[in-house]
Motif scaffolding. Structure first.
Motif, PDB file in Angstrom:
ATOM      1  N   LEU A 132       0.887  -1.201   0.045  1.00  0.00           N
ATOM      2  CA  LEU A 132       0.108  -0.066  -0.188  1.00  0.00           C
ATOM      3  C   LEU A 132       1.100   1.301   0.136  1.00  0.00           C
ATOM      4  CD1 LEU A 132      -1.896  -1.620   2.607  1.00  0.00           C
ATOM      5  CD2 LEU A 132      -3.383  -0.604   0.973  1.00  0.00           C
ATOM      6  N   LEU A 161      -7.251  -0.672   6.446  1.00  0.00           N
ATOM      7  CA  LEU A 161      -6.502  -1.750   7.199  1.00  0.00           C
ATOM      8  C   LEU A 161      -7.709  -2.666   7.805  1.00  0.00           C
ATOM      9  CD1 LEU A 161      -3.457   0.017   8.199  1.00  0.00           C
ATOM     10  CD2 LEU A 161      -3.472  -1.201   6.648  1.00  0.00           C
ATOM     11  N   MET A 174      -8.994  -5.605   5.642  1.00  0.00           N
ATOM     12  CA  MET A 174      -7.953  -6.414   5.082  1.00  0.00           C
ATOM     13  C   MET A 174      -8.469  -7.823   5.410  1.00  0.00           C
ATOM     14  SD  MET A 174      -5.235  -6.049   3.303  1.00  0.00           S
ATOM     15  CE  MET A 174      -5.037  -4.310   3.476  1.00  0.00           C
ATOM     16  N   PRO A 176      -0.793  -6.397   5.198  1.00  0.00           N
ATOM     17  CA  PRO A 176      -0.607  -5.039   4.799  1.00  0.00           C
ATOM     18  C   PRO A 176       0.792  -4.607   4.859  1.00  0.00           C
ATOM     19  CG  PRO A 176      -1.871  -4.821   6.808  1.00  0.00           C
ATOM     20  CD  PRO A 176      -1.581  -6.486   6.286  1.00  0.00           C
ATOM     21  N   ALA A 231      -0.109  -2.751  10.760  1.00  0.00           N
ATOM     22  CA  ALA A 231       0.459  -3.086   9.294  1.00  0.00           C
ATOM     23  C   ALA A 231       1.927  -3.202   9.718  1.00  0.00           C
ATOM     24  CB  ALA A 231      -0.158  -1.908   8.455  1.00  0.00           C
ATOM     25  N   PRO A 252     -10.453  -3.564   0.199  1.00  0.00           N
ATOM     26  CA  PRO A 252      -9.284  -4.575   0.217  1.00  0.00           C
ATOM     27  C   PRO A 252      -9.987  -5.877   0.378  1.00  0.00           C
ATOM     28  CG  PRO A 252      -8.882  -2.773   1.674  1.00  0.00           C
ATOM     29  CD  PRO A 252     -10.228  -2.396   1.211  1.00  0.00           C
TER      30      PRO A 252
END
Length: 230
Positions: free
Chosen positions: A17, A30, A33, A39, A59, A96
């Motif tokens: 990202l 996030l 996800m 991530p 992340a 995502p």
């Protein structure tokens, strides 16, 4: 990798990202996800709390001081360790939760590069001038590569080792285009999967400013001229 099914929660896919001042969007991105998708937020010189927010949300954060979309993407690719790597924007314009759609054919061995074709879900998600420019670029790509592409989609998936072997050199806005051109020249199986395109959080660094749009056009023209057609 511990499996080849995109729905298998044990499968690990790295998601790169690239990030420049996306503090407002990262929570949503996030938080959606999928399980098994890790991530990697590449901070490209943000002046807000993007890096801290991403880290607090679990992340991996990579700092890439060299400014440029391609520089951020490639730093994330180098930092990845999964067999399959996805790329997507961090501005909440892409969901995502739809990453398994894009990664599925790569994980299953049916495709080498899959691009998410953006389908706007609201009237303001994709400005007309940006959509027209993308359509012209996609037409050029079809002529150059033979691939049935209608969009240079920023959500995409491929195998890490194969991407590294392409030797991508652009570090600005031409990076996604160079990836497709070099992949086609190597005979990769390239396909497109529809994904939702949503209004982004904040103003786009490309279509949101005249300077950004002109820079992207210049970068992509340079890549087109430098990359030999198949």
């Amino acid at each position: 990798m511990t499996g080849s099914d995109a729905t298998n929660p044990h499968v690990t896919v790295d998601v790169v990202l690239p990030c420049l001042n996306e503090e407002a969007a990262l929570g949503w991105v996030l938080g959606r996800m999928p399980e098994g998708y890790r991530p990697i937020v590449v901070d490209n010189g943000s002046t807000d709390r993007s890096a801290a927010v991403a880290r607090d949300l679990g992340a991996e954060v990579v700092h890439e001081p060299r400014r440029g979309f391609g520089a951020a993407c490639h730093a994330g690719l180098l930092a990845s360790s999964a067999e399959v790597v996805c790329f997507m924007d961090a501005d909440a314009s892409l969901d995502p939760a739809q990453l398994p759609r894009v990664a599925g054919a790569v994980l299953g061995g049916g495709s080498d590069l899959v691009l998410g074709r953006r389908v706007p879900r609201t009237a303001g998600a994709w400005p007309l001038h940006a959509r027209l420019g993308n359509a012209v670029l996609a037409a050029n790509l079809r002529r150059r590569t033979g691939a049935s592409l209608r969009d240079l989609g920023p959500m995409r998936a491929a195998r890490r080792s194969a991407l590294l072997a392409l030797g991508l050199s652009d570090r600005r806005f031409g990076y996604p285009l160079e990836m497709v051109l070099r992949a086609a020249a190597q005979g990769w199986r390239i396909e497109e999967i529809d994904v939702d395109y949503l209004p982004r959080a904040g103003r786009s660094k490309v279509t949101g400013t005249v300077r950004g749009t002109l820079r992207a056009i210049s970068d992509m023209r340079g890549v087109m001229a430098a990359t030999r057609p198949r």
